[in-house]
Design a protein around this motif. Sequence first.
Motif, PDB file in Angstrom:
ATOM      1  N   ASP A 123      -3.210  12.122  22.175  1.00  0.00           N
ATOM      2  CA  ASP A 123      -4.417  12.185  22.995  1.00  0.00           C
ATOM      3  C   ASP A 123      -4.698  13.578  23.540  1.00  0.00           C
ATOM      4  O   ASP A 123      -5.434  13.734  24.514  1.00  0.00           O
ATOM      5  CB  ASP A 123      -4.319  11.194  24.156  1.00  0.00           C
ATOM      6  CG  ASP A 123      -4.300   9.752  23.679  1.00  0.00           C
ATOM      7  OD1 ASP A 123      -4.968   9.459  22.669  1.00  0.00           O
ATOM      8  OD2 ASP A 123      -3.621   8.923  24.307  1.00  0.00           O
ATOM      9  N   HIS A 124      -4.132  14.598  22.919  1.00  0.00           N
ATOM     10  CA  HIS A 124      -4.330  15.963  23.410  1.00  0.00           C
ATOM     11  C   HIS A 124      -5.733  16.439  23.081  1.00  0.00           C
ATOM     12  O   HIS A 124      -6.263  16.180  21.989  1.00  0.00           O
ATOM     13  CB  HIS A 124      -3.299  16.907  22.799  1.00  0.00           C
ATOM     14  CG  HIS A 124      -3.180  18.199  23.515  1.00  0.00           C
ATOM     15  ND1 HIS A 124      -4.073  19.226  23.342  1.00  0.00           N
ATOM     16  CD2 HIS A 124      -2.282  18.625  24.430  1.00  0.00           C
ATOM     17  CE1 HIS A 124      -3.731  20.241  24.111  1.00  0.00           C
ATOM     18  NE2 HIS A 124      -2.646  19.896  24.782  1.00  0.00           N
ATOM     19  N   TYR A 125      -6.329  17.153  24.018  1.00  0.00           N
ATOM     20  CA  TYR A 125      -7.714  17.606  23.858  1.00  0.00           C
ATOM     21  C   TYR A 125      -7.910  18.523  22.651  1.00  0.00           C
ATOM     22  O   TYR A 125      -8.997  18.557  22.073  1.00  0.00           O
ATOM     23  CB  TYR A 125      -8.188  18.295  25.143  1.00  0.00           C
ATOM     24  CG  TYR A 125      -9.638  18.676  25.087  1.00  0.00           C
ATOM     25  CD1 TYR A 125     -10.633  17.704  25.110  1.00  0.00           C
ATOM     26  CD2 TYR A 125     -10.017  20.000  24.974  1.00  0.00           C
ATOM     27  CE1 TYR A 125     -11.967  18.034  25.037  1.00  0.00           C
ATOM     28  CE2 TYR A 125     -11.361  20.346  24.903  1.00  0.00           C
ATOM     29  CZ  TYR A 125     -12.327  19.364  24.929  1.00  0.00           C
ATOM     30  OH  TYR A 125     -13.647  19.696  24.844  1.00  0.00           O
ATOM     31  N   HIS A 126      -6.889  19.221  22.216  1.00  0.00           N
ATOM     32  CA  HIS A 126      -7.031  20.111  21.057  1.00  0.00           C
ATOM     33  C   HIS A 126      -7.282  19.353  19.746  1.00  0.00           C
ATOM     34  O   HIS A 126      -7.617  19.966  18.734  1.00  0.00           O
ATOM     35  CB  HIS A 126      -5.819  21.023  20.904  1.00  0.00           C
ATOM     36  CG  HIS A 126      -5.770  22.121  21.913  1.00  0.00           C
ATOM     37  ND1 HIS A 126      -6.748  23.083  22.021  1.00  0.00           N
ATOM     38  CD2 HIS A 126      -4.883  22.387  22.892  1.00  0.00           C
ATOM     39  CE1 HIS A 126      -6.465  23.901  23.006  1.00  0.00           C
ATOM     40  NE2 HIS A 126      -5.341  23.499  23.558  1.00  0.00           N
ATOM     41  N   LEU A 127      -7.166  18.041  19.766  1.00  0.00           N
ATOM     42  CA  LEU A 127      -7.448  17.228  18.577  1.00  0.00           C
ATOM     43  C   LEU A 127      -8.934  16.901  18.430  1.00  0.00           C
ATOM     44  O   LEU A 127      -9.374  16.513  17.347  1.00  0.00           O
ATOM     45  CB  LEU A 127      -6.662  15.916  18.640  1.00  0.00           C
ATOM     46  CG  LEU A 127      -5.158  16.039  18.456  1.00  0.00           C
ATOM     47  CD1 LEU A 127      -4.444  14.817  18.998  1.00  0.00           C
ATOM     48  CD2 LEU A 127      -4.838  16.230  16.993  1.00  0.00           C
ATOM     49  N   VAL A 128      -9.697  17.069  19.485  1.00  0.00           N
ATOM     50  CA  VAL A 128     -11.102  16.637  19.494  1.00  0.00           C
ATOM     51  C   VAL A 128     -11.915  17.268  18.365  1.00  0.00           C
ATOM     52  O   VAL A 128     -12.625  16.572  17.632  1.00  0.00           O
ATOM     53  CB  VAL A 128     -11.750  16.910  20.870  1.00  0.00           C
ATOM     54  CG1 VAL A 128     -13.258  16.715  20.817  1.00  0.00           C
ATOM     55  CG2 VAL A 128     -11.134  16.016  21.926  1.00  0.00           C
ATOM     56  N   ASP A 129     -11.838  18.580  18.223  1.00  0.00           N
ATOM     57  CA  ASP A 129     -12.645  19.248  17.187  1.00  0.00           C
ATOM     58  C   ASP A 129     -12.294  18.762  15.788  1.00  0.00           C
ATOM     59  O   ASP A 129     -13.179  18.601  14.939  1.00  0.00           O
ATOM     60  CB  ASP A 129     -12.465  20.765  17.252  1.00  0.00           C
ATOM     61  CG  ASP A 129     -13.200  21.396  18.410  1.00  0.00           C
ATOM     62  OD1 ASP A 129     -14.087  20.747  18.999  1.00  0.00           O
ATOM     63  OD2 ASP A 129     -12.889  22.551  18.726  1.00  0.00           O
ATOM     64  N   THR A 130     -11.036  18.507  15.545  1.00  0.00           N
ATOM     65  CA  THR A 130     -10.628  18.075  14.209  1.00  0.00           C
ATOM     66  C   THR A 130     -11.083  16.635  13.946  1.00  0.00           C
ATOM     67  O   THR A 130     -11.543  16.329  12.841  1.00  0.00           O
ATOM     68  CB  THR A 130      -9.113  18.236  14.019  1.00  0.00           C
ATOM     69  OG1 THR A 130      -8.744  19.546  14.436  1.00  0.00           O
ATOM     70  CG2 THR A 130      -8.726  18.071  12.562  1.00  0.00           C
ATOM     71  N   PHE A 131     -10.995  15.761  14.948  1.00  0.00           N
ATOM     72  CA  PHE A 131     -11.537  14.411  14.775  1.00  0.00           C
ATOM     73  C   PHE A 131     -13.048  14.473  14.559  1.00  0.00           C
ATOM     74  O   PHE A 131     -13.595  13.743  13.726  1.00  0.00           O
ATOM     75  CB  PHE A 131     -11.210  13.517  15.975  1.00  0.00           C
ATOM     76  CG  PHE A 131      -9.846  12.900  15.908  1.00  0.00           C
ATOM     77  CD1 PHE A 131      -9.525  11.987  14.908  1.00  0.00           C
ATOM     78  CD2 PHE A 131      -8.878  13.218  16.834  1.00  0.00           C
ATOM     79  CE1 PHE A 131      -8.255  11.410  14.843  1.00  0.00           C
ATOM     80  CE2 PHE A 131      -7.619  12.653  16.781  1.00  0.00           C
ATOM     81  CZ  PHE A 131      -7.305  11.743  15.773  1.00  0.00           C
ATOM     82  N   SER A 132     -13.720  15.345  15.291  1.00  0.00           N
ATOM     83  CA  SER A 132     -15.167  15.508  15.113  1.00  0.00           C
ATOM     84  C   SER A 132     -15.495  15.986  13.699  1.00  0.00           C
ATOM     85  O   SER A 132     -16.448  15.519  13.079  1.00  0.00           O
ATOM     86  CB  SER A 132     -15.729  16.491  16.142  1.00  0.00           C
ATOM     87  OG  SER A 132     -15.631  15.960  17.444  1.00  0.00           O
TER      88      SER A 132
END
Length: 182
Positions: free
Chosen positions: A58-67
């Motif tokens: 759930d780390h925020y640095h994953l957001v761009d890659t999921f997007s």
Amino acid sequence: MLQKALGIFERTGETENINVAALLQRLGDTYYARNEYKQSEACFRRSIGILEKLLGPDHYHLVDTFSMLGQVAYDAGDYAKTEAMFQRALAITEKALGPDNLKVADKLDSLAMLYSTTGDYAKAEISLPASAVNPRTTGNDRRRGSGASARPGPSERCPRPTARGGKVSNPGERNRGTFRGI
């Protein structure tokens, strides 16, 4: 060059680190730009695997890659996968930044664009957080220098009419880099 750099990491056994994850994201972006969606997806998924192992799921640095995974699926026409990836990016963003952050509004906008594309207009009518209407509630979050990622988010890549070069582009063509919401 990216493949060569990745090969060096793989030959030295250094495949589970942040540098490899970042390299895979750049490689995924390159494949995406060339419309090579299967290769792009593979790079992004591998990057997520590394980041989840190193930083947690759930780390925020994953957001761009999921997007980006959602955007790849969107452009490939796999809207169910798009929804799952955009929902995951939204959940992590809400958890990390709170429900009234402008970045949450950006993720909601991406989902609304998807729902509009699929004709699910009821879902597209998701209410935006108060911060989208009143930007004062989020302070410095609106500025690029506030820790925002330099990578464009899905709302920047989803097709939508925009003014480009003095004319309005066709809503069906991709408009990468037009919006800077993240």
